[in-house]
Each structure stands twice: as structure tokens, then as C-alpha cells.
Design an enzyme around this catalytic site. Sequence first.
Site, PDB file in Angstrom:
ATOM      1  N   SER A 212      21.957 -25.044  20.362  1.00  0.00           N
ATOM      2  CA  SER A 212      23.137 -25.568  20.907  1.00  0.00           C
ATOM      3  C   SER A 212      23.039 -26.714  21.855  1.00  0.00           C
ATOM      4  CB  SER A 212      23.763 -24.460  21.967  1.00  0.00           C
ATOM      5  OG  SER A 212      23.301 -24.553  23.204  1.00  0.00           O
ATOM      6  N   LYS A 213      24.055 -27.320  22.029  1.00  0.00           N
ATOM      7  CA  LYS A 213      23.993 -28.894  22.465  1.00  0.00           C
ATOM      8  C   LYS A 213      23.197 -28.704  24.172  1.00  0.00           C
ATOM      9  CE  LYS A 213      24.476 -32.934  22.937  1.00  0.00           C
ATOM     10  NZ  LYS A 213      23.192 -33.564  22.182  1.00  0.00           N
ATOM     11  N   ARG A 214      23.444 -27.640  24.620  1.00  0.00           N
ATOM     12  CA  ARG A 214      22.943 -27.180  25.964  1.00  0.00           C
ATOM     13  C   ARG A 214      21.356 -27.612  25.961  1.00  0.00           C
ATOM     14  NH1 ARG A 214      24.033 -22.033  27.242  1.00  0.00           N
ATOM     15  NH2 ARG A 214      25.907 -22.153  25.852  1.00  0.00           N
ATOM     16  N   GLY A 216      19.634 -29.315  23.886  1.00  0.00           N
ATOM     17  CA  GLY A 216      18.922 -30.582  23.395  1.00  0.00           C
ATOM     18  C   GLY A 216      19.942 -30.911  22.139  1.00  0.00           C
ATOM     19  N   ASP A 222      23.419 -36.535  16.790  1.00  0.00           N
ATOM     20  CA  ASP A 222      22.165 -36.647  17.677  1.00  0.00           C
ATOM     21  C   ASP A 222      20.839 -37.127  16.760  1.00  0.00           C
ATOM     22  OD1 ASP A 222      23.517 -35.490  19.834  1.00  0.00           O
ATOM     23  OD2 ASP A 222      22.976 -33.411  19.255  1.00  0.00           O
TER      24      ASP A 222
END
Length: 442
Positions: A212-214, A216, A222
Site C-alpha cells: 500500500s501507498k502508506r 512506500g 511511483d
Amino acid sequence: MDSRNVRTRFAPSPTGFMHIGGLRTALYAFLFAKKHGGKFILRIEDTDRARFVEGATEVIFDTLKTCGLLWDEGPDIGGNFAPYIQSERKEMYTKFALELVEKGAAYHDDGAIRQRVSKIGETSFTDEIYGKITVPNSEIEEQVLIKSDGMPTYNFANVVDDNLMQISHIIRGNEFLSSTPKYILLYEAFGWSPPVFVHVPPIMRDATHKLSKRDGDAYFSDFSDKGYLTKAVINYITLLGWSPKGESSESEFFTLDELVKLFDLDGISKSPAIFDDEKLRAMNGHYIRALSPVEFEEIARPFIGEFDIDYAVLSAALQPRVDILSEITPQVDFLGKVVDYEVELYNNKKMKTSPESALVALEELVIILRRIVDFKKDFIYEILKSEAEKRELKIGYYLYPLQVALTGKQSAPGGGLDICVMFGKDESLRRINAAIERLKKL
Ligand code: GLU
């Protein structure tokens, strides 16, 4: 199965960037359709207006195109089952919900329409990956089909659309596994035959956390922003949760076309796949090495920046030295000006150099380089080598001080001579003279 009728769909909700897990789902749906000569359909599921993000649909289009996952039917190109954006199909869902009300399989409730589920019996379906799943009906919620504002829920719209769009195989994340019994009851109530379900395990950051984005990088952008090559990302994520059989299982490098030929549902693993940054990085390095010098130079340039240098020389030095293009930037921080350094940097045991020897070597270099007209690497190398031999020294006597003078760094892409040629005679002499001034002050 008549393979000409294979129709798969990618049905993202436009809620932000393209998650790597979503992209992998799209890939599997694409690969499966193409393998069977079928159709890959793009449908935008935007009925949850609260989660809608402006521009997200364009990100979906762009990412799929960049990755070569071209759809046969979709919002921009149309098709026999248009429109392919759910908000544009709004009226139709109500009609279908009212049909269920008439059949007794749904009911009005505070302005909404809700699915009616019998409390007795059980509902089963077979998933291609997870096998047969049976749930007691008493555990199935009477979900909302049409909200009081007239919009369908995702849970209703996806069933109606998959049926109308004649989807043969639903390939999606396993977070939808638990909702599938509700969908099965809807198919049954309509008298439609359900498609084949293929629920894919998630991509994990580690044993307990989903990617998940949290924690990384989790979006395709990205990775592309950092200078991962699309081909490498595609190759890597296809193998996250799927593996080829037979001889092909010995290789790990596949193009999209090769994947189309190899892909099958049997190869999808039941267990979650853990995203391995180092593996992706190594794979990316492999793809970077495989580029032609011209291709590499073109994609490397934005990471180098604009300077008056010979880009081909610099690129050739960088290509073997980076796995991800973003690694270029710190390696070329001396291009604008020499990185600030202490003269102790001229001490190098292996090269047998010191600030004192460097001063002499650099003064000699000014004289030697000034005379050279044909400023080419091999030619300069031969001259420096013979000059060093005359002094019974190794060529490092010149090359290491040259590198420090030109860059201010202990290591640099390609070493002193590459950098000298890359800057050309004038800039090289300017930097060498500045280094001499600095050493003289000692
Ligand atoms: N709109 C759903 C999502 O974005 C799609 C799920 C499905 O493939 O049915 O998660």
C-alpha cells in the site's frame, strides 16, 4: 469453452493512481483474453461519486496504453455494449432492479432498492483459484442495489454489466471473493448464467501487510517516475503470483508477447505474493543493460539534466552502473560544478597518489592535454600511459587526480578519462587549473 468467446474485463474505479495490484489484475485479464483470441474490455466503475477523483480515468487510460494493454472495447473507443462508463448507464440499472422487485428478489426500502435474500439454504460457486466456496444464506446481507439518489451500487452494477457485456471470465482481486455469493444470487434471480470467477491473491509488502501507498511505492507512477522501465515492471508483476510451466519456467525474462503465449490460469498461485524490491531492481538492471546505447541515452537524459557535455560518452559510462534510472542523479552531481572536496581526497593508496603527487601530475596533464587535438579516449589513454611509463609509474598517477580534479569525487561514472572526454578539452582544462590553484595553496 469456445475460446473465440473469451471476453475479460478490467473494471477499475477512478479513485486515484494505478495501483500495482490493479495493474497486475489488468495484465492477467489482458493476457488471458489475448491468449484465447478473445476480447479485453475496459469499463470504468464510477458510481461511487464520493470516491471519484478528477483525472483518475486518464491515468488509467495512459497507464494501460504505456504498458501495451490495449483494450478492444472501452469508453474512448466504444464497442457493441457502449457506454463503458457506469455513470452513463445509470437509468438502465434501475430498470433491472425493478425487474428483481417484480420477481420478489428485491424490495423498496427508504427510497433505495435492496436485494432480498432467503434465510434458508446456502449459495455455492466455484472459483478457478480457490475452488468450491459455499456460504449459508443466513450470512449473506441484503445489500442495497440502487441507492436513494438513484445511483446503483458497485455490487449491483458490476453484475448487470458483466452479464450485458457478455463477460466470460471475471478476473479480479480476492477482496471480492466474499461478495461473490451475493452476486451469484443476483445471477440466479435474473436467470443469467454466471461467468467463470478467477480471484487473484493480493500483492503483499510483507507477510501481514498488503502493498500500500502508506508503506512506500505502490502505484505504477511511483516506479515509472523513478526510472523503472515499463517492460521490467510488467515482467516482474506478471510473475508475482503467476509462473509459467515447462521449459519456460527456467527463464524469468518475458516480453508481453511471450507472456500472451504462455499465460494460463493454472499458473496463478493461491498464496499471496510478496513484492521484492531487490528482485524488481535486478530485473530492471537487466532490461537497462539490454537497451542499445542510443535508447539508454534517450531515457537517461532527463535524469542527467542539460549540460554542455558529450552525452554519448557519459551514457556509455552510466549504462553498466545503474539498475534504476534515478540512481543516475547522485552520480552526476558534479556536472554543473565540482563537488566540494578536501584535498586529502587525492590520497589514494591503490593509485599511489597524494596531494603532492597530484599537483605535479595535474600540471603535467595541462601541458599534455593542451597539445591534443583529437580529443578521443583511446588516443589520450595511450599518450598518458606512455608518459607515465617514462616516469616508471602506472597510468593511475594521472587518471585518479584527473578524476578528482574534474568531479571532486572518489568515484565517478567511468573514471577520469571518460569524464575528461565527456567535458571536452576546454572545460577539462578549466577544472584542472582550478584544482592546481587549490593544491598550490597548501
Ligand atoms: N471497480 C472495482 C475496483 O476497482 C472492480 C472490481 C471488479 O473487477 O469487479 O476495485
